[in-house]
Motif scaffolding. Structure first.
Motif, PDB file in Angstrom:
ATOM      1  N   ARG A  14       0.792  -1.221   0.000  1.00 14.76           N
ATOM      2  CA  ARG A  14       0.000   0.000   0.000  1.00 14.76           C
ATOM      3  C   ARG A  14       0.824   1.271   0.000  1.00 14.76           C
ATOM      4  O   ARG A  14       0.289   2.353  -0.204  1.00 14.76           O
ATOM      5  N   VAL A  44      -2.240   1.999 -10.221  1.00 12.05           N
ATOM      6  CA  VAL A  44      -1.365   2.381  -9.121  1.00 12.05           C
ATOM      7  C   VAL A  44       0.044   2.576  -9.646  1.00 12.05           C
ATOM      8  O   VAL A  44       0.397   2.124 -10.747  1.00 12.05           O
ATOM      9  N   GLU A  71      -8.939   8.130  -9.921  1.00 11.50           N
ATOM     10  CA  GLU A  71      -8.092   7.693  -8.813  1.00 11.50           C
ATOM     11  C   GLU A  71      -8.909   6.757  -7.936  1.00 11.50           C
ATOM     12  O   GLU A  71     -10.078   7.018  -7.668  1.00 11.50           O
ATOM     13  N   HIS A  74      -6.801   3.685  -3.066  1.00 15.61           N
ATOM     14  CA  HIS A  74      -5.506   3.107  -2.721  1.00 15.61           C
ATOM     15  C   HIS A  74      -4.440   4.198  -2.628  1.00 15.61           C
ATOM     16  O   HIS A  74      -4.353   5.076  -3.492  1.00 15.61           O
ATOM     17  N   LYS A  79      -1.402   4.254  -3.291  1.00 20.82           N
ATOM     18  CA  LYS A  79      -0.443   4.292  -4.393  1.00 20.82           C
ATOM     19  C   LYS A  79      -1.113   4.598  -5.734  1.00 20.82           C
ATOM     20  O   LYS A  79      -0.483   4.504  -6.787  1.00 20.82           O
ATOM     21  N   SER A  80      -2.380   4.975  -5.690  1.00 19.47           N
ATOM     22  CA  SER A  80      -3.097   5.286  -6.919  1.00 19.47           C
ATOM     23  C   SER A  80      -2.463   6.472  -7.637  1.00 19.47           C
ATOM     24  O   SER A  80      -2.073   7.461  -7.013  1.00 19.47           O
ATOM     25  N   SER A 100      -6.786  -1.636 -12.453  1.00 16.25           N
ATOM     26  CA  SER A 100      -6.323  -2.197 -11.183  1.00 16.25           C
ATOM     27  C   SER A 100      -7.492  -2.908 -10.517  1.00 16.25           C
ATOM     28  O   SER A 100      -8.662  -2.595 -10.782  1.00 16.25           O
TER      29      SER A 100
END
Length: 468
Positions: free
Chosen positions: A26, A361, A384, A387, A389-390, A436
């Motif tokens: 994450r 991500v 987006e 998450h 890390k998006s 994703s």
């Protein structure tokens, strides 16, 4: 305070405690040293009495299809009467999905107790001061082993998190190893070529332990064959061991397939959509069949029934049919995008326009999926996910502009993105969510009114934002 409320608070506290550890899934690795090894998980498990030892396991690695294949194997074994553990990642809607027995995910209170029971060992590893702190995935792996052992499972299916050779799950001595299709993925960590990536995946092959492979690129199967020969391990190619005799396409109801292994015919209704799920089922059947030599007998009809019962969300999933068909899949690289394109063409041949809600991500190029779908003349809307890390709106817009791919709209949250897709859709159009698993999951939650599980590090849109 009610017992239910007390249990929920305990669960939320346990999740927060777990996520306080280093979380490479994450959070960005940018400021973290590359520190993949098995020493921490070995020590953590030793402090717990090595619960992973003296257990039967099936270990599953691969770039594509490893989750679906793991689920098929686990459901088939459960249907055959074996108490079967299943450890997979990532979770789609709730973190408890990662640890299951007989298909049922661990309860919130069981999850909380596992975190609390194992936490002293986590602290002990940290206080040792010589190999760093336990990560989220390392603790989750230990929790799975600990839970399966205490529950007296007959056998457990363990999905690799990342790679294979240095993955935390590679601490086990499996009864069978399984490697699903290899493709270019996580190249910054696993290598830039199929040979390098296959070498990492081949790390789960153990001396004298049979390994079942799905259909592979030549570079990958060469690596696996060489490694298996070096270690004296029988290599079973599923496409050679299990033949497809007949197929009946049931459109949105999946496929009925007659598989043949030796002289046995196994008729299976695969409800998961897409031709690639036929290969996943074939790999699962080859694995189940191989277990008989380890004293784990099965009945073909029960194996088929188990595969028939598998539900694996966010992978080629039709979420809703009215007023528009909404279809989601977690495709995020060129290989999975090709599979997604094939599924769209085959499952929805009479669609009108294709509207794609896409987000990814960091570490994955968002235009890889877009370029693969371009020949279908899609309308792209970027988003987006929650998450952490998006990729942001601006990062997505820049990537699409650099690739000369036009965007209908860009949103900083999936609710607004899917709402816009439905606003511009007409009768007969198909809306696809991809890029994703996290975007796919959020669309499912929105359309099916599933309450999302929110974590402290998620990205929440402060206000609706669109750039058109």
């Amino acid at each position: 305070m009610s017992s239910k409320h007390s249990h929920n608070r305990k669960y939320q506290a346990a999740v927060s405690k777990l996520l306080s550890l280093a979380d490479f899934e994450r959070k960005s690795r940018a400021n973290d040293p590359v520190d993949f090894h098995l020493q921490r998980i070995e020590r953590l498990l030793s402090y717990l009495g090595n619960p992973h030892q003296e257990q039967k396991y099936i270990h599953v690695a691969g770039s594509k299809g490893k989750g679906s294949t793991s689920a098929m194997i686990a459901w088939a074994l459960t249907e055959n009467g074996y108490k079967t553990g299943l450890f997979t990642s990532p979770s789609i809607h709730k973190i408890t999905e990662r640890i299951r027995i007989n298909g049922d995910q661990v309860s919130e209170i069981e999850f909380a107790c596992l975190v609390d029971d194992l936490w002293p060992a986590v602290q002990r590893v940290q206080s040792d001061g010589d190999i760093g702190s336990v990560s989220v995935f390392e603790l989750e792996t230990a929790m799975a082993f600990y839970h399966f052992t205490n529950a007296l499972t007959d056998i457990s299916v363990i999905e690799v998190g990342l790679g294979g050779r240095l993955d935390s799950t590679n601490i086990i001595d499996p009864t069978i190893s399984v490697i699903t299709p290899i493709s270019l993925d996580h190249t910054a960590i696993l290598g830039n070529t199929l040979t390098e990536i296959a070498t990492e995946k081949a790390g789960i092959i153990k001396p004298g332990v049979p390994v079942v492979t799905s259909p592979q690129p030549p570079e990958a199967i060469n690596v696996f064959s060489t490694k298996a020969k070096q270690l004296g391990s029988e290599l079973i190619k599923s496409e050679h061991a299990v033949k497809i005799k007949t197929k009946e396409d049931l459109d949105l109801d999946g496929t009925i397939v007659d598989f043949q292994i030796d002289t046995d015919l196994i008729r299976t209704h695969i409800k998961l959509l897409g031709d690639h799920q036929i290969d996943n089922a074939r790999t699962a059947i080859a694995t189940i069949y191989q277990l008989s030599s380890a004293g784990i007998g099965t009945v073909n009809s029960k194996t088929a029934n188990g595969i028939n019962k598998v539900e694996w969300p966010a992978r080629n999933q039709l979420v809703t049919t009215s007023p528009f068909k909404i279809f989601v899949d977690g495709a995020h690289n060129d290989a999975s995008a090709k599979v997604l394109k094939s599924s769209i063409e085959k499952i929805f041949p009479d669609r009108n326009r294709l509207i794609v809600v896409l987000g990814t991500v960091s570490g994955h190029n968002p235009t890889v999926v877009a370029r693969e779908l371009e020949t279908l003349n899609p309308i792209f809307i970027t988003t987006e996910s929650r998450h952490p890390k998006s990729l942001s709106c601006s990062e997505l817009a820049e990537a699409f502009e650099a690739s000369k791919i036009s965007i209908e709209g860009t949103y900083n949250n999936t609710l607004d993105a899917i709402s816009h897709a439905k606003h511009i859709a007409s009768k007969g159009d198909l809306i696809v969510g991809s890029g994703s698993l996290f975007v796919a999951a959020e669309i499912i939650e929105i359309e099916q009114n599933i309450k999302p599980e929110l974590y402290p590090d998620i990205r929440l849109a402060q206000s609706p934002k669109s750039q058109k």
